[in-house]
Scaffold this active site. Structure first.
Site, PDB file in Angstrom:
ATOM      1  N   ARG A   1       0.837  -1.202   0.000  1.00 42.90           N
ATOM      2  CA  ARG A   1       0.000   0.000   0.000  1.00 42.90           C
ATOM      3  C   ARG A   1       0.875   1.257   0.000  1.00 42.90           C
ATOM      4  NH1 ARG A   1      -0.512   4.583   2.572  1.00 42.90           N
ATOM      5  NH2 ARG A   1      -0.185   3.536   4.584  1.00 42.90           N
ATOM      6  N   ASP A   2       1.543   1.532   1.104  1.00 38.81           N
ATOM      7  CA  ASP A   2       2.336   2.763   1.197  1.00 38.81           C
ATOM      8  C   ASP A   2       3.453   2.773   0.159  1.00 38.81           C
ATOM      9  OD1 ASP A   2       3.045   5.215   2.151  1.00 38.81           O
ATOM     10  OD2 ASP A   2       3.653   4.551   4.133  1.00 38.81           O
TER      11      ASP A   2
ATOM     12  N   HIS B   1       5.053   4.471  12.645  1.00 41.37           N
ATOM     13  CA  HIS B   1       5.217   4.451  11.182  1.00 41.37           C
ATOM     14  C   HIS B   1       6.259   5.504  10.789  1.00 41.37           C
ATOM     15  CE1 HIS B   1       3.271   4.091   7.034  1.00 41.37           C
ATOM     16  NE2 HIS B   1       3.975   5.200   6.904  1.00 41.37           N
TER      17      HIS B   1
ATOM     18  N   HIS C   1       9.257   6.984   8.038  1.00 45.04           N
ATOM     19  CA  HIS C   1       9.947   7.039   6.749  1.00 45.04           C
ATOM     20  C   HIS C   1      11.402   7.391   7.014  1.00 45.04           C
ATOM     21  CE1 HIS C   1       6.502   6.933   3.805  1.00 45.04           C
ATOM     22  NE2 HIS C   1       5.892   6.917   4.969  1.00 45.04           N
TER      23      HIS C   1
ATOM     24  N   CYS D   1       4.759   9.461  -0.091  1.00 44.60           N
ATOM     25  CA  CYS D   1       3.437  10.051  -0.181  1.00 44.60           C
ATOM     26  C   CYS D   1       3.410  10.912  -1.430  1.00 44.60           C
ATOM     27  CB  CYS D   1       3.150  10.900   1.057  1.00 44.60           C
ATOM     28  SG  CYS D   1       1.639  11.844   0.886  1.00 44.60           S
TER      29      CYS D   1
ATOM     30  N   ASN E   1       9.942   4.301   3.182  1.00 45.57           N
ATOM     31  CA  ASN E   1       9.659   3.820   4.535  1.00 45.57           C
ATOM     32  C   ASN E   1      10.891   3.085   5.053  1.00 45.57           C
ATOM     33  OD1 ASN E   1       6.456   3.613   5.391  1.00 45.57           O
ATOM     34  ND2 ASN E   1       6.762   3.881   3.209  1.00 45.57           N
TER      35      ASN E   1
HETATM   36 ZN    ZN Z   1       3.878   6.284   5.112  1.00 40.19          ZN
END
Ligand code: ZN
Length: 315
Positions: free
Chosen positions: A15-16, A210, A212, A243, A252
Protein backbone atom coordinates in the site's frame (compact mmCIF):
# COMPACT_ATOMS: atom_id res chain seq x y z
CA UNK A 1 5.99 -24.10 21.98
CA UNK A 2 5.17 -20.44 22.20
CA UNK A 3 5.62 -18.88 18.78
CA UNK A 4 4.04 -15.52 19.55
CA UNK A 5 6.32 -12.76 18.30
CA UNK A 6 7.28 -10.09 20.76
CA UNK A 7 7.29 -7.42 18.08
CA UNK A 8 5.10 -7.13 15.00
CA UNK A 9 6.65 -5.75 11.84
CA UNK A 10 3.61 -4.89 9.75
CA UNK A 11 4.21 -4.95 6.02
CA UNK A 12 2.79 -1.87 4.29
CA UNK A 13 4.78 -2.11 1.05
CA UNK A 14 1.79 -3.20 -1.00
CA UNK A 15 0.00 0.00 0.00
CA UNK A 16 2.34 2.76 1.20
CA UNK A 17 5.10 1.50 -1.05
CA UNK A 18 3.29 0.85 -4.29
CA UNK A 19 1.09 3.95 -4.07
CA UNK A 20 4.19 6.08 -4.56
CA UNK A 21 5.33 4.11 -7.60
CA UNK A 22 2.96 5.00 -10.43
CA UNK A 23 5.39 4.12 -13.23
CA UNK A 24 5.97 0.43 -12.52
CA UNK A 25 2.72 -1.35 -11.88
CA UNK A 26 2.69 -4.80 -10.31
CA UNK A 27 -0.06 -7.07 -11.59
CA UNK A 28 -2.43 -8.92 -9.29
CA UNK A 29 -0.59 -12.24 -9.63
CA UNK A 30 2.66 -10.61 -8.55
CA UNK A 31 0.97 -9.08 -5.52
CA UNK A 32 -0.59 -12.42 -4.57
CA UNK A 33 2.85 -14.00 -4.83
CA UNK A 34 4.24 -11.21 -2.61
CA UNK A 35 1.54 -11.78 0.01
CA UNK A 36 1.96 -15.56 -0.04
CA UNK A 37 5.75 -15.44 0.29
CA UNK A 38 5.58 -12.73 2.96
CA UNK A 39 3.23 -15.01 4.87
CA UNK A 40 5.62 -17.94 4.39
CA UNK A 41 8.42 -15.72 5.73
CA UNK A 42 6.39 -15.31 8.91
CA UNK A 43 4.59 -12.01 8.34
CA UNK A 44 1.23 -12.03 10.10
CA UNK A 45 0.08 -8.44 9.54
CA UNK A 46 -0.03 -7.13 5.99
CA UNK A 47 -1.64 -3.99 4.63
CA UNK A 48 -2.59 -5.25 1.19
CA UNK A 49 -3.98 -2.10 -0.40
CA UNK A 50 -6.28 0.86 -0.20
CA UNK A 51 -9.93 1.38 -1.04
CA UNK A 52 -9.40 4.65 -2.87
CA UNK A 53 -11.01 5.31 -6.26
CA UNK A 54 -9.10 3.46 -8.99
CA UNK A 55 -8.77 6.65 -11.04
CA UNK A 56 -6.66 8.19 -8.23
CA UNK A 57 -4.41 5.20 -7.59
CA UNK A 58 -4.81 2.70 -10.44
CA UNK A 59 -1.89 0.67 -9.09
CA UNK A 60 -4.03 -0.25 -6.04
CA UNK A 61 -7.23 -1.02 -7.97
CA UNK A 62 -7.12 -4.76 -7.16
CA UNK A 63 -7.33 -4.36 -3.37
CA UNK A 64 -10.58 -6.32 -3.12
CA UNK A 65 -9.03 -9.40 -4.75
CA UNK A 66 -5.97 -9.12 -2.50
CA UNK A 67 -8.08 -8.98 0.66
CA UNK A 68 -10.07 -12.01 -0.52
CA UNK A 69 -6.84 -13.98 -0.97
CA UNK A 70 -5.18 -12.74 2.22
CA UNK A 71 -8.23 -13.83 4.23
CA UNK A 72 -7.56 -17.44 3.20
CA UNK A 73 -4.20 -17.42 5.02
CA UNK A 74 -4.74 -18.63 8.61
CA UNK A 75 -3.76 -16.19 11.33
CA UNK A 76 -3.00 -13.32 8.97
CA UNK A 77 -4.29 -9.89 9.98
CA UNK A 78 -5.30 -8.25 6.71
CA UNK A 79 -5.45 -4.49 6.76
CA UNK A 80 -6.42 -1.86 4.21
CA UNK A 81 -6.26 1.90 4.11
CA UNK A 82 -9.56 3.72 3.70
CA UNK A 83 -9.77 7.43 2.87
CA UNK A 84 -13.45 7.92 3.72
CA UNK A 85 -16.78 6.25 4.52
CA UNK A 86 -17.15 4.98 0.97
CA UNK A 87 -13.81 3.19 1.23
CA UNK A 88 -14.73 1.92 4.67
CA UNK A 89 -17.95 0.42 3.32
CA UNK A 90 -15.84 -1.52 0.80
CA UNK A 91 -13.45 -2.59 3.56
CA UNK A 92 -16.35 -3.82 5.70
CA UNK A 93 -17.82 -5.72 2.75
CA UNK A 94 -14.41 -7.26 1.97
CA UNK A 95 -14.06 -8.71 5.46
CA UNK A 96 -10.68 -7.06 6.14
CA UNK A 97 -9.54 -7.42 9.76
CA UNK A 98 -8.43 -3.82 10.10
CA UNK A 99 -8.94 -0.55 8.30
CA UNK A 100 -6.55 2.32 8.75
CA UNK A 101 -8.08 5.76 8.33
CA UNK A 102 -5.36 8.36 7.79
CA UNK A 103 -5.57 11.78 9.37
CA UNK A 104 -2.99 14.46 8.75
CA UNK A 105 -2.22 16.52 11.82
CA UNK A 106 -0.97 19.16 9.41
CA UNK A 107 -3.95 21.18 8.23
CA UNK A 108 -2.27 21.98 4.90
CA UNK A 109 -1.29 18.36 4.23
CA UNK A 110 -4.78 17.20 5.18
CA UNK A 111 -6.38 19.49 2.62
CA UNK A 112 -3.89 18.45 -0.08
CA UNK A 113 -4.04 14.72 0.67
CA UNK A 114 -7.62 14.09 1.80
CA UNK A 115 -9.36 17.32 0.78
CA UNK A 116 -10.69 17.61 4.32
CA UNK A 117 -9.59 19.42 7.46
CA UNK A 118 -8.34 17.15 10.26
CA UNK A 119 -11.58 17.71 12.17
CA UNK A 120 -13.63 16.74 9.13
CA UNK A 121 -11.63 13.49 9.06
CA UNK A 122 -12.51 12.93 12.72
CA UNK A 123 -16.19 13.38 11.83
CA UNK A 124 -15.78 10.85 9.01
CA UNK A 125 -14.30 8.34 11.48
CA UNK A 126 -17.47 8.74 13.52
CA UNK A 127 -19.51 7.83 10.43
CA UNK A 128 -17.24 4.86 9.75
CA UNK A 129 -17.67 3.63 13.32
CA UNK A 130 -21.44 3.94 12.99
CA UNK A 131 -21.34 1.98 9.71
CA UNK A 132 -19.30 -0.77 11.34
CA UNK A 133 -21.66 -0.98 14.28
CA UNK A 134 -24.70 -1.19 11.98
CA UNK A 135 -22.97 -3.92 9.94
CA UNK A 136 -22.03 -5.80 13.12
CA UNK A 137 -18.57 -6.23 11.57
CA UNK A 138 -15.40 -7.08 13.49
CA UNK A 139 -13.13 -4.90 11.32
CA UNK A 140 -11.00 -2.79 13.64
CA UNK A 141 -10.59 0.93 12.99
CA UNK A 142 -7.11 2.41 13.37
CA UNK A 143 -6.65 6.15 13.20
CA UNK A 144 -3.33 6.79 11.51
CA UNK A 145 -2.14 10.23 12.55
CA UNK A 146 0.25 11.36 9.81
CA UNK A 147 2.58 14.34 9.52
CA UNK A 148 2.72 14.11 13.32
CA UNK A 149 6.29 15.41 13.46
CA UNK A 150 6.24 18.07 10.79
CA UNK A 151 5.01 18.64 7.27
CA UNK A 152 6.67 19.45 3.96
CA UNK A 153 3.85 21.89 3.13
CA UNK A 154 3.13 23.57 6.44
CA UNK A 155 6.39 23.00 8.32
CA UNK A 156 5.89 22.85 12.08
CA UNK A 157 3.10 20.68 13.49
CA UNK A 158 2.11 21.42 17.06
CA UNK A 159 2.41 18.48 19.50
CA UNK A 160 -0.68 19.50 21.42
CA UNK A 161 -2.63 19.52 18.18
CA UNK A 162 -1.47 15.96 17.48
CA UNK A 163 -2.61 14.94 20.96
CA UNK A 164 -5.95 16.70 20.55
CA UNK A 165 -6.58 14.92 17.24
CA UNK A 166 -5.49 11.55 18.66
CA UNK A 167 -8.01 11.90 21.48
CA UNK A 168 -10.68 13.10 19.07
CA UNK A 169 -10.17 10.03 16.88
CA UNK A 170 -10.70 7.71 19.83
CA UNK A 171 -13.74 9.71 20.96
CA UNK A 172 -15.16 9.39 17.45
CA UNK A 173 -14.90 5.61 17.62
CA UNK A 174 -11.45 4.56 16.42
CA UNK A 175 -10.26 1.45 18.27
CA UNK A 176 -6.62 2.38 18.23
CA UNK A 177 -4.01 4.78 16.90
CA UNK A 178 -0.72 4.95 15.11
CA UNK A 179 1.59 7.93 14.74
CA UNK A 180 3.40 8.50 11.46
CA UNK A 181 6.32 10.62 10.34
CA UNK A 182 4.94 10.84 6.82
CA UNK A 183 7.67 13.09 5.43
CA UNK A 184 10.72 11.99 7.40
CA UNK A 185 11.08 15.10 9.56
CA UNK A 186 11.26 13.48 13.01
CA UNK A 187 14.28 13.01 15.25
CA UNK A 188 14.49 10.47 18.09
CA UNK A 189 14.10 12.98 20.92
CA UNK A 190 11.06 14.51 19.30
CA UNK A 191 9.65 11.03 18.73
CA UNK A 192 10.20 10.12 22.37
CA UNK A 193 8.53 13.34 23.54
CA UNK A 194 5.42 13.02 21.38
CA UNK A 195 4.94 9.26 21.85
CA UNK A 196 5.28 9.72 25.62
CA UNK A 197 2.74 12.50 25.56
CA UNK A 198 0.19 10.47 23.60
CA UNK A 199 0.92 7.23 25.49
CA UNK A 200 0.28 9.02 28.78
CA UNK A 201 -3.13 10.07 27.49
CA UNK A 202 -4.30 6.93 25.66
CA UNK A 203 -2.13 4.05 26.92
CA UNK A 204 -1.81 1.00 24.71
CA UNK A 205 -4.43 2.25 22.28
CA UNK A 206 -1.42 3.93 20.67
CA UNK A 207 -0.10 0.71 19.23
CA UNK A 208 1.93 1.37 16.11
CA UNK A 209 4.79 3.54 14.85
CA UNK A 210 5.22 4.45 11.18
CA UNK A 211 8.49 5.97 10.05
CA UNK A 212 9.95 7.04 6.75
CA UNK A 213 13.70 7.04 6.36
CA UNK A 214 13.73 10.08 4.12
CA UNK A 215 16.57 11.70 6.03
CA UNK A 216 18.24 8.62 7.47
CA UNK A 217 16.64 8.72 10.93
CA UNK A 218 13.91 6.14 10.39
CA UNK A 219 15.54 3.33 12.36
CA UNK A 220 16.69 5.60 15.19
CA UNK A 221 13.15 6.94 15.49
CA UNK A 222 11.68 3.45 15.42
CA UNK A 223 14.05 2.28 18.14
CA UNK A 224 13.08 5.26 20.29
CA UNK A 225 9.47 4.04 20.26
CA UNK A 226 10.55 0.46 21.01
CA UNK A 227 12.22 1.75 24.16
CA UNK A 228 8.91 3.32 25.15
CA UNK A 229 7.11 -0.01 24.80
CA UNK A 230 5.71 0.23 21.27
CA UNK A 231 5.70 -3.26 19.75
CA UNK A 232 4.18 -2.80 16.29
CA UNK A 233 6.03 -1.08 13.46
CA UNK A 234 5.08 -0.37 9.87
CA UNK A 235 7.70 -1.10 7.26
CA UNK A 236 8.02 -1.59 3.50
CA UNK A 237 9.96 -4.37 1.88
CA UNK A 238 12.95 -2.87 0.04
CA UNK A 239 12.33 0.46 1.72
CA UNK A 240 9.86 1.62 -0.91
CA UNK A 241 7.16 4.09 -0.07
CA UNK A 242 6.30 7.68 0.27
CA UNK A 243 3.44 10.05 -0.18
CA UNK A 244 2.42 11.41 -3.59
CA UNK A 245 1.40 14.68 -1.90
CA UNK A 246 4.59 15.15 0.10
CA UNK A 247 7.46 15.77 -2.30
CA UNK A 248 10.65 13.98 -1.31
CA UNK A 249 8.86 11.72 1.17
CA UNK A 250 10.26 8.56 -0.31
CA UNK A 251 11.32 5.51 1.59
CA UNK A 252 9.66 3.82 4.54
CA UNK A 253 11.99 1.98 6.87
CA UNK A 254 12.81 -1.29 5.11
CA UNK A 255 11.05 -4.37 6.47
CA UNK A 256 14.16 -6.52 6.20
CA UNK A 257 16.22 -3.93 8.09
CA UNK A 258 13.65 -3.68 10.89
CA UNK A 259 13.49 -7.47 11.20
CA UNK A 260 17.29 -7.48 11.23
CA UNK A 261 17.34 -4.85 13.98
CA UNK A 262 15.20 -7.02 16.23
CA UNK A 263 16.90 -10.27 15.25
CA UNK A 264 20.29 -8.77 16.09
CA UNK A 265 19.00 -7.95 19.58
CA UNK A 266 17.40 -11.39 20.01
CA UNK A 267 13.88 -9.92 19.97
CA UNK A 268 11.41 -12.22 18.28
CA UNK A 269 9.57 -10.90 15.24
CA UNK A 270 8.46 -14.30 13.94
CA UNK A 271 9.97 -13.46 10.56
CA UNK A 272 12.64 -15.43 8.71
CA UNK A 273 15.28 -13.08 7.36
CA UNK A 274 16.53 -15.45 4.67
CA UNK A 275 13.03 -15.88 3.23
CA UNK A 276 12.38 -12.17 3.56
CA UNK A 277 15.57 -11.29 1.68
CA UNK A 278 14.68 -13.76 -1.08
CA UNK A 279 11.29 -12.09 -1.44
CA UNK A 280 12.92 -8.68 -1.34
CA UNK A 281 15.17 -9.67 -4.26
CA UNK A 282 12.14 -10.82 -6.23
CA UNK A 283 10.15 -7.62 -5.56
CA UNK A 284 13.23 -5.52 -6.36
CA UNK A 285 13.39 -7.29 -9.72
CA UNK A 286 9.75 -6.44 -10.41
CA UNK A 287 10.45 -2.82 -9.49
CA UNK A 288 13.56 -2.59 -11.62
CA UNK A 289 14.54 1.05 -12.14
CA UNK A 290 12.63 2.35 -9.11
CA UNK A 291 14.30 3.89 -6.08
CA UNK A 292 14.76 1.22 -3.39
CA UNK A 293 16.11 1.50 0.15
CA UNK A 294 17.45 -0.64 2.94
CA UNK A 295 20.94 -1.67 4.03
CA UNK A 296 20.92 -5.35 4.91
CA UNK A 297 20.04 -6.49 1.39
CA UNK A 298 23.19 -4.73 0.14
CA UNK A 299 25.58 -5.67 2.94
CA UNK A 300 24.32 -9.18 3.72
CA UNK A 301 23.82 -10.73 7.14
CA UNK A 302 26.79 -10.76 9.52
CA UNK A 303 28.25 -14.13 10.47
CA UNK A 304 27.44 -13.43 14.10
CA UNK A 305 23.70 -13.34 13.51
CA UNK A 306 22.98 -17.07 13.18
CA UNK A 307 22.00 -17.63 16.80
CA UNK A 308 19.92 -14.48 17.06
CA UNK A 309 18.25 -15.26 13.78
CA UNK A 310 17.21 -18.63 15.10
CA UNK A 311 15.68 -16.90 18.09
CA UNK A 312 13.79 -14.59 15.79
CA UNK A 313 12.00 -17.48 14.18
CA UNK A 314 11.67 -20.09 16.91
CA UNK A 315 10.58 -19.16 20.43
ZN1 ZN B 1 3.88 6.28 5.11
Amino acid sequence: MNISPTVVVREVGLRDGLQSIPRTRLNTDQKLEWIREAYEAGQREIEVGSFVPARLLPQLADTEALVAYARTLPGLTTSVLVPNLKGADKALASGADLMVMPLSASHAHSLANLRKTPDEVVTEVGRIRAARDVAGAKTLIEGGVGTAFGCSIQGHVDEDEVLRLALALLDAGADRLSLADTVGYADPQQVKRLFEKVLRAVGDRLCCAHFHDTRGLGMANLYATYELGIRRFDACLAGIGGCPHAPGASGNVATEDVVYLFSSMGVKSGQDLALLLALRAKVAGWLDGELLGGSIALAGLPKTLSEARHMAVVA
